[in-house]
Design a protein around this motif. Structure first.
Motif, PDB file in Angstrom:
ATOM      1  N   SER A   1       0.834  -1.203   0.000  1.00  0.00           N
ATOM      2  CA  SER A   1       0.000   0.000   0.000  1.00  0.00           C
ATOM      3  C   SER A   1       0.862   1.244   0.000  1.00  0.00           C
ATOM      4  O   SER A   1       0.634   2.184  -0.756  1.00  0.00           O
TER       5      SER A   1
ATOM      6  N   TYR B   1      -4.950  -2.155   1.790  1.00  0.00           N
ATOM      7  CA  TYR B   1      -5.529  -1.725   0.518  1.00  0.00           C
ATOM      8  C   TYR B   1      -5.243  -2.754  -0.569  1.00  0.00           C
ATOM      9  O   TYR B   1      -4.102  -3.128  -0.824  1.00  0.00           O
ATOM     10  N   ASN B   2      -6.287  -3.223  -1.195  1.00  0.00           N
ATOM     11  CA  ASN B   2      -6.239  -4.184  -2.296  1.00  0.00           C
ATOM     12  C   ASN B   2      -5.455  -5.450  -1.971  1.00  0.00           C
ATOM     13  O   ASN B   2      -4.844  -6.070  -2.855  1.00  0.00           O
TER      14      ASN B   2
ATOM     15  N   TYR C   1      -9.084  -8.004   1.452  1.00  0.00           N
ATOM     16  CA  TYR C   1      -9.861  -6.794   1.199  1.00  0.00           C
ATOM     17  C   TYR C   1     -10.660  -6.930  -0.095  1.00  0.00           C
ATOM     18  O   TYR C   1     -11.867  -6.646  -0.144  1.00  0.00           O
ATOM     19  N   ILE C   2      -9.984  -7.368  -1.166  1.00  0.00           N
ATOM     20  CA  ILE C   2     -10.667  -7.513  -2.453  1.00  0.00           C
ATOM     21  C   ILE C   2     -11.823  -8.506  -2.329  1.00  0.00           C
ATOM     22  O   ILE C   2     -12.928  -8.258  -2.816  1.00  0.00           O
TER      23      ILE C   2
ATOM     24  N   GLN D   1     -15.274   2.453  -3.629  1.00  0.00           N
ATOM     25  CA  GLN D   1     -13.838   2.292  -3.381  1.00  0.00           C
ATOM     26  C   GLN D   1     -13.126   3.626  -3.256  1.00  0.00           C
ATOM     27  O   GLN D   1     -12.207   3.780  -2.447  1.00  0.00           O
TER      28      GLN D   1
ATOM     29  N   ASN E   1     -11.024   4.614  -0.116  1.00  0.00           N
ATOM     30  CA  ASN E   1      -9.621   4.998  -0.306  1.00  0.00           C
ATOM     31  C   ASN E   1      -9.258   6.218   0.529  1.00  0.00           C
ATOM     32  O   ASN E   1      -8.143   6.319   1.061  1.00  0.00           O
TER      33      ASN E   1
ATOM     34  N   ASN F   1      -8.898   0.177  -8.661  1.00  0.00           N
ATOM     35  CA  ASN F   1     -10.099  -0.407  -8.096  1.00  0.00           C
ATOM     36  C   ASN F   1     -10.323  -1.802  -8.668  1.00  0.00           C
ATOM     37  O   ASN F   1      -9.614  -2.239  -9.576  1.00  0.00           O
ATOM     38  N   ILE F   2     -11.317  -2.484  -8.144  1.00  0.00           N
ATOM     39  CA  ILE F   2     -11.761  -3.743  -8.721  1.00  0.00           C
ATOM     40  C   ILE F   2     -13.169  -3.548  -9.261  1.00  0.00           C
ATOM     41  O   ILE F   2     -13.876  -2.621  -8.870  1.00  0.00           O
TER      42      ILE F   2
ATOM     43  N   LEU G   1      -9.244  -6.684 -12.312  1.00  0.00           N
ATOM     44  CA  LEU G   1      -8.187  -6.129 -11.474  1.00  0.00           C
ATOM     45  C   LEU G   1      -7.292  -5.221 -12.309  1.00  0.00           C
ATOM     46  O   LEU G   1      -7.257  -5.309 -13.528  1.00  0.00           O
TER      47      LEU G   1
ATOM     48  N   THR H   1      -1.645  -5.501 -10.108  1.00  0.00           N
ATOM     49  CA  THR H   1      -1.954  -6.422  -9.008  1.00  0.00           C
ATOM     50  C   THR H   1      -0.850  -7.465  -8.888  1.00  0.00           C
ATOM     51  O   THR H   1      -0.516  -8.142  -9.873  1.00  0.00           O
TER      52      THR H   1
END
Length: 632
Positions: free
Chosen positions: A14, A315-316, A320-321, A529, A533, A549-550, A576, A580
């Motif tokens: 992150s 984050y991500n 989380y995702i 998101q 964020n 974002n996703i 994604l 990623t």
């Protein structure tokens, strides 16, 4: 499955993202801020601010300019807005969505072989709403005349250097455009040549639209000369569009091309000022429009996510995702079945859907091990003291309302896909998912704040007669089959449930964030998101606009497609960002996800953050597309 990667790793990942310089600089302003989807339209807002207008005046000017420039919408589309009124401290909702015209029934469309109202053409049209919405906002909360606010739009209609994106869209859609004589006249100024649409940079002239806007201003000025108030004069322009000679030509041109809209449809339609829905997320009041939009889906999602420690997930990160994806699938399932026009029965169970207790129940149902491919609508009715009247409908579709287990629930969408591999994400599907529009954000030092997500009448559009006004295509967001959504079946006079969804957030009773995005069914995914964020991960507004974002495709599409199969969910399909990490990709695949990737997954989002410590504005505008902001 191996243990999810450590929180420390997620934290370092992150930090590495946040440390990167944004691709666009943040906007800073003290007096005003204007952000929208086209640079020239943002300039229109700045022109109004420099003449002393407030944020409502400037927002209306940007709205008009984006319609005139065909920024994936036109003057015949629809407008959805939130306005913060500093004089009352209240957030106001503006519902300027058109309605299904006379004769637009499920039986009518089924008789023509449709499974949904069509994507294009006169039979896709609901009544135009943007003109009425602009007039209502300006009359009630602006400070300038319609003549002043429409001046930039009229200058653009008289001729402006068209951008490549719009010009190329006209060229790509020219075969369909040629089906409609009035569209052909406007969009294809070089008939018979290899390129019939304008070239980028060519001066694009819209004489008919200029005449329509001139007639509206003329009606306003005549009313002022007769001693009418500013508000009455603006509404005189409104009446000329919806009841006068403009309306007559609009209806004539619509019906000539096979459309259904009548003079009574236009005269009886009214924009609505409504109280938005809101929830509190960790001390922040988040506002969305009512259930005729998909907006409450974001509020439901926040209620569910409040039950998880998102910040510590990272984050991500994989966890989380996964949590975000599962939450959105649940709230989209509720949206797809329970949302519709509140003016028509049956009454949507919004009290239950937005209750914290219902959110806790839904949160407990999330499996943290694998994607739940068959998640369906919940049962919000007990949370408002009622019994669900649609249990039999849900059972026939294969849904279970059992809330006791996170494993092996029989949540199967219509046209059972429980054992079916996720289909490849084809280009046509993604176009329907991301179907664009634009957004408008404005704020001023007096305290007025405006967030708008207008749309409708996008290219290739059917222009109604010699008005220069493209008709909306929003009728396609209705359903014809009550088993898909008993609240959103098309009826004359009814508004479809739309994707369009501006957002506003207040903290300590003052504006905190104003934000909106284009992108069909992805809008509230990206806005959710973006908000997290900033609130959970401490990003600046520009970082949050650009952050990866996703997107989930495990939802019923709201736009496009002629068959149920074109719109039905793609379970486990997850978009994604290209950056990623491989270990996250591997873990998500082990959890049952089918992955796709893109280098831009954030929007485009436009937003304003209010810096009360320094008494200034921070603006964020997407790092892709043509979105642009100006401030002072």
């Amino acid at each position: 499955m191996r243990k999810l990667f450590s929180l420390a790793t997620a934290f370092l990942f992150s930090l590495s993202l946040f440390a990167q310089q944004t691709q666009k600089p943040p906007l800073h302003g003290k007096q005003w801020m204007a952000i929208t989807g086209k640079p020239l339209a943002a300039t229109a807002g700045s022109m109004i601010f420099q003449k002393g207008g407030n944020a409502v005046d400037a927002a209306c000017a940007m709205l008009g300019a984006t319609c005139t420039m065909w920024d994936v919408l036109s003057w015949g589309g629809e407008t959805q807005a939130l306005i913060y009124n500093p004089k009352t401290g209240k957030v106001i909702g503006i519902n300027a969505l058109g309605v299904a015209p006379t004769g637009a029934t499920a039986e009518f469309y089924k008789s023509k072989g449709y499974n949904f109202p069509p994507e294009y053409g006169p039979l896709a049209a609901v009544t135009p709403g943007t003109v009425g919405g602009l007039c209502l906002m300006l009359a009630n909360y602006g400070s300038m005349s319609l003549k002043e606010v429409l001046a930039p739009s009229m200058q653009l209609a008289s001729g402006y250097p068209i951008d490549a994106q719009t010009a190329n869209s006209m060229e790509r859609g020219k075969q369909r455009i040629k089906e409609w004589p009035y569209s052909k006249k406007v969009f294809l100024p070089h008939p018979g040549e290899k390129r019939e649409a304008p070239e980028a940079g060519e001066i694009f002239v819209q004489k008919d639209l200029l005449e329509t806007l001139s007639k509206m201003v003329e009606a306003e000025q005549d009313a002022l000369k007769k001693g009418k108030s500013r508000k009455e004069a603006i509404m005189a322009a409104y009446d000329r569009f919806y009841k006068g000679d403009i309306a007559k030509e609009f209806v004539r041109g619509c019906q000539e091309q096979g459309g259904l809209i009548t003079m009574n449809d236009l005269a009886n339609w009214k924009p609505i000022e409504e109280e938005p829905m809101h929830v509190n997320y960790k001390g922040i009041e988040v506002y969305k429009l009512q259930q005729w939009t998909q907006g409450p889906m974001l509020l439901q999602s926040l209620n569910i996510l409040e039950n998880f420690d998102l910040k510590n997930m990272g984050y991500n990160s994989t966890r989380y995702i996964h949590t975000l994806y599962q939450t959105m699938n649940m709230t989209f399932a509720d949206r797809d079945f329970y949302y519709g026009d509140p003016a028509f029965p049956p009454s949507e169970p919004m009290q239950g859907l937005l209750s914290k207790a219902y959110a806790k129940q839904r949160a407990r149902m999330i499996s943290m091990e694998r994607n739940m491919t068959n998640v369906g609508p919940g049962d919000p009715y007990p949370f408002e003291g009622k019994t669900n009247p649609f249990v039999d409908v849900l059972k026939k579709r294969g849904y279970s309302l059992d809330t006791t287990s996170t494993q092996n629930r029989n949540f199967a969408p219509a046209h059972d896909v429980r054992n079916e591999a996720v289909a490849a994400i084809d280009e046509a599907y993604m176009e329907r998912l991301w179907a664009g529009t634009t957004s408008v954000e404005a704020a001023d030092a007096e305290g007025w704040v405006v967030s708008i997500t207008p749309s409708g009448g996008w290219l290739p559009a059917t222009i109604a007669g010699n008005t220069g006004v493209g008709m909306s295509q929003r009728g396609q967001s209705f359903v014809l089959d009550a088993s898909l959504n008993p609240f959103n079946v098309i009826e004359t006079g009814k508004r479809p449930r739309v994707t369009l969804t501006p957002t506003m957030a207040l903290k300590d009773g003052k504006p905190f964030l104003s934000f909106a995005v284009q992108g069909g069914d992805t809008q509230d995914q990206n806005l959710l998101q973006f908000f997290l964020n900033i609130v959970e991960f401490g990003m600046t507004v520009q970082e949050a606009c650009e952050a990866a974002n996703i997107n989930t495709n495990q939802l019923w599409l709201s736009l496009g497609g002629s068959k149920n199969e074109d719109r039905q969910p793609k379970p486990g399909s997850l978009l994604l960002h290209d950056n990623t990490p491989e270990w996250v990709r591997k873990e998500l695949r082990q959890m049952g996800y089918t992955l796709s990737f893109d280098d831009r997954t954030s929007g485009p989002i436009n937003a304003i953050w209010f810096d009360w410590k320094h008494k200034s504005f921070w603006g964020g505008s997407s790092n892709h597309g043509e979105d642009y902001g100006i401030s002072w």
